[in-house]
Design an enzyme around this catalytic site. Structure first.
Site, PDB file in Angstrom:
ATOM      1  CB  CYS A  83     -51.280 -15.145 -50.520  1.00  0.00           C
ATOM      2  SG  CYS A  83     -52.042 -16.622 -50.580  1.00  0.00           S
ATOM      3  CD  GLU A 173     -45.080 -13.603 -46.427  1.00  0.00           C
ATOM      4  OE1 GLU A 173     -44.643 -13.094 -47.503  1.00  0.00           O
ATOM      5  OE2 GLU A 173     -46.146 -13.817 -46.095  1.00  0.00           O
ATOM      6  CB  SER A 225     -41.050  -6.767 -15.469  1.00  0.00           C
ATOM      7  OG  SER A 225     -40.176  -6.973 -16.659  1.00  0.00           O
ATOM      8  N   GLY A 226     -37.451  -6.912 -14.626  1.00  0.00           N
ATOM      9  CA  GLY A 226     -36.685  -7.990 -14.812  1.00  0.00           C
ATOM     10  C   GLY A 226     -36.466  -8.544 -16.158  1.00  0.00           C
ATOM     11  CB  VAL A 228     -35.875  -8.107 -22.945  1.00  0.00           C
ATOM     12  CG1 VAL A 228     -35.003  -7.374 -23.931  1.00  0.00           C
ATOM     13  CG2 VAL A 228     -35.379  -9.405 -22.876  1.00  0.00           C
ATOM     14  CB  SER A 230     -39.448  -2.945 -18.161  1.00  0.00           C
ATOM     15  OG  SER A 230     -38.837  -4.040 -17.515  1.00  0.00           O
TER      16      SER A 230
END
Ligand code: XMP
Length: 512
Positions: A83, A173, A225-226, A228, A230
């Site tokens: 583009c 894409e 942190s609980g 995904v 970390s």
């Protein structure tokens, strides 16, 4: 990590730049993104084996339109302009770019004129492609030929095979371009002659070696942190340095049902790191007592979180390095200039490493997109239930209880949320994010023969690709019915269930 080599994408501010990078990686080829303003030297340092120029909102004829050093075309590697990228390629080579007679937008049937070789090899003679442009190439530069067209666009794709320069007006894409992947594969495998060696198995091996090199025989601290990212970073670090990894998990008391237990379980059994789990719920409730303003809540939680984390790491004694689960979109976004309004403050532990005096920062996911982090997590042996967890805000359920927080209100939102998740998961219906909110409103009801005056819980369920905009998930009435009956029947303190039917914008996904 030693820089892998692959495709460099130069970003002209197009909305699909990250998508291009992800698609290239899905084809098994490493990709990186730099702003188009990157110096030639920085581009050379990436040692790209091919370059893609992204789309962008400008016109190449605008004064001050983003451009690149034409020397990029002389680096000896193939270049594909998409583009705006194609228009710029044409413009810098002496071609003509003009406003089209008609703007082309959306699914468009493109005639592929040269499918026997090169960029369009093996594509159908007519292929549905995603177009979004006002400007177009009307005069080809010397040495270029048109290889595709539409009735409104004489040069829908162009090529200069001798110099390995290619351009497409449409967006390969985007999944609406039905043979877009084939086109990208042609560019990557045939033109750039790259093989598919970017896999998460290979990545894990390289990342582990790199972590060992960086950390030596030192120790590392990581805040779980609980979420995904970390968790995957911790699993990877555990594979690299075992129990020299210490994780601190601060439970602020606003996690979803079962979540804290799962994190503690995984990181004491499957990945037995040295884990310090701190139950700080009392402290958070105290700090939040009487607070009703959403931004205040977020700020207090962010501040307390850092304090608890600092205290916990001081109690553990000195660790040499600090690790965090930064992922590639954070890296790209921090490199680009965005002056957007702060709608909600997100808390993170970004400023901590410096404050706590660590020797270095370990960020083993810095090169990965979210879907790659998930794949890596599975490769490392984390359970699907954690890896495919829905996004969850840092302040947790605290911002899903409207108004002042009390343990009772948090219990209501946690229990109703568990029921909602169970039912949606059992139904097989897909939504991007779903949760319940304690609205703060109380209403009159009747249960048995008793009058009740209890809280109204709202269900929020949305579909979205990027969480920047979102549509309301069309949950079937039967399912809503079942969820509502279970919430009322099983969760005391709540006598009414509502369904939030607002898109984003105007509403945000979370209520606070
Ligand atoms: P909003 O409410 O802004 O949410 O439409 C967009 C997405 O971001 C999540 N969200 C957060 N994520 N920390 C996070 O890591 C936060 O403080 C936070 N607040 C909102 C939200 O759940 C949704 O997926």
């Amino acid at each position: 990590m030693n820089q892998p080599r692959g495709i460099l994408i130069l970003d002209f501010g197009g909305q699909y730049t990250q998508l291009i990078a992800r698609r290239v990686r899905e084809c098994g080829v490493y990709s990186s993104v730099l702003p188009c303003s990157a110096q030639l030297e920085a581009i050379r340092q990436e040692e790209p084996l091919g370059i893609i120029l992204s789309g962008g909102p400008a016109s190449v004829l605008d004064e001050g339109a983003p451009t690149i050093d034409p020397a990029v075309f002389g680096l000896g590697v193939p270049v594909l302009g998409i583009c705006y990228g194609m228009q710029l390629m044409a413009h810098l080579h002496g071609g003509t770019v003009e406003r089209g007679q008609q703007r082309e937008y959306g699914r468009t049937l493109v005639t592929m004129d040269e499918t026997s070789t090169g960029l369009l090899q093996g594509m159908s003679a007519q292929s549905v492609c995603w177009m979004s442009h006002t400007w177009q190439v009307t005069g080809l530069p010397d040495g270029f030929v048109s290889i595709a067209h539409t009735p409104n666009c004489p040069v829908a794709a162009m090529a200069n095979p001798g110099r390995q320069l290619y351009g497409v007006q449409f967006h390969p894409e985007v999944t609406h371009s039905e043979e877009g992947t084939r086109l990208l594969e042609n560019f990557l495998h045939r033109i750039c002659q790259l093989t598919s060696d970017w896999t998460m198995e290979a990545y894990a091996g390289r990342a582990i070696a790199q972590i060992r090199q960086q950390v030596g025989d030192g120790t590392v601290l990581l805040g779980l942190s609980g979420g995904v990212d970390s968790a995957v970073a911790a699993a990877l670090l555990y594979r690299a340095i075992g129990r020299r990894l210490t994780c601190v998990y601060v439970d602020h008391g606003f996690m979803r049902a079962g979540e804290s237990d799962q994190v503690v379980d995984i990181f004491t059994k499957t990945f037995p790191v040295e884990l310090k789990a701190v139950d700080a719920s009392q402290r958070f409730f105290t700090a939040l007592s009487g607070v009703t303003d959403p931004e205040q809540k977020r700020k207090i939680i962010g501040r307390e979180f850092v304090e608890v984390f600092k205290q916990a790491s001081a109690e553990l004694g000195k660790r040499d390095h600090f690790a965090q689960g930064t992922i590639y979109p954070d890296v790209i976004e921090s490199g680009s200039v965005k002056g957007s309004a702060v709608i909600k403050s997100h808390h993170n532990v970004g400023g901590l490493p410096g404050e706590l005096g660590f020797t270095s920062l370990v960020e083993p996911l810095r090169m990965l997109f979210k879907d790659e982090v998930r794949k890596l997590g599975l490769t490392l042996g984390l359970p699907e239930s954690l890896v495919y967890r829905q996004p969850f805000p840092g302040p947790g359920l605290a911002i899903r209880v409207i108004g002042e927080l009390t343990p009772e209100k948090v219990r209501i939102v946690r229990e109703s949320d568990r029921i909602l998740r169970e039912e949606i998961e059992a139904s097989g219906i897909r939504a991007s994010q779903y949760f319940t909110v304690l609205t703060g409103a109380k209403s009159v009801g009747v249960m048995g023969d008793e009058r009740t005056y209890a809280y109204a819980v709202a269900i929020r369920a949305v579909t979205t690709d990027d969480f920047m905009t979102a549509d309301v998930a069309r949950l079937p009435y039967e399912l809503l019915d079942k969820i509502s009956a279970r919430i009322i029947g099983e969760v005391s303190g709540c006598n009414r269930v509502l369904y939030d039917v607002t898109t984003k914008p105007p509403a945000s996904i979370e209520w606070e």
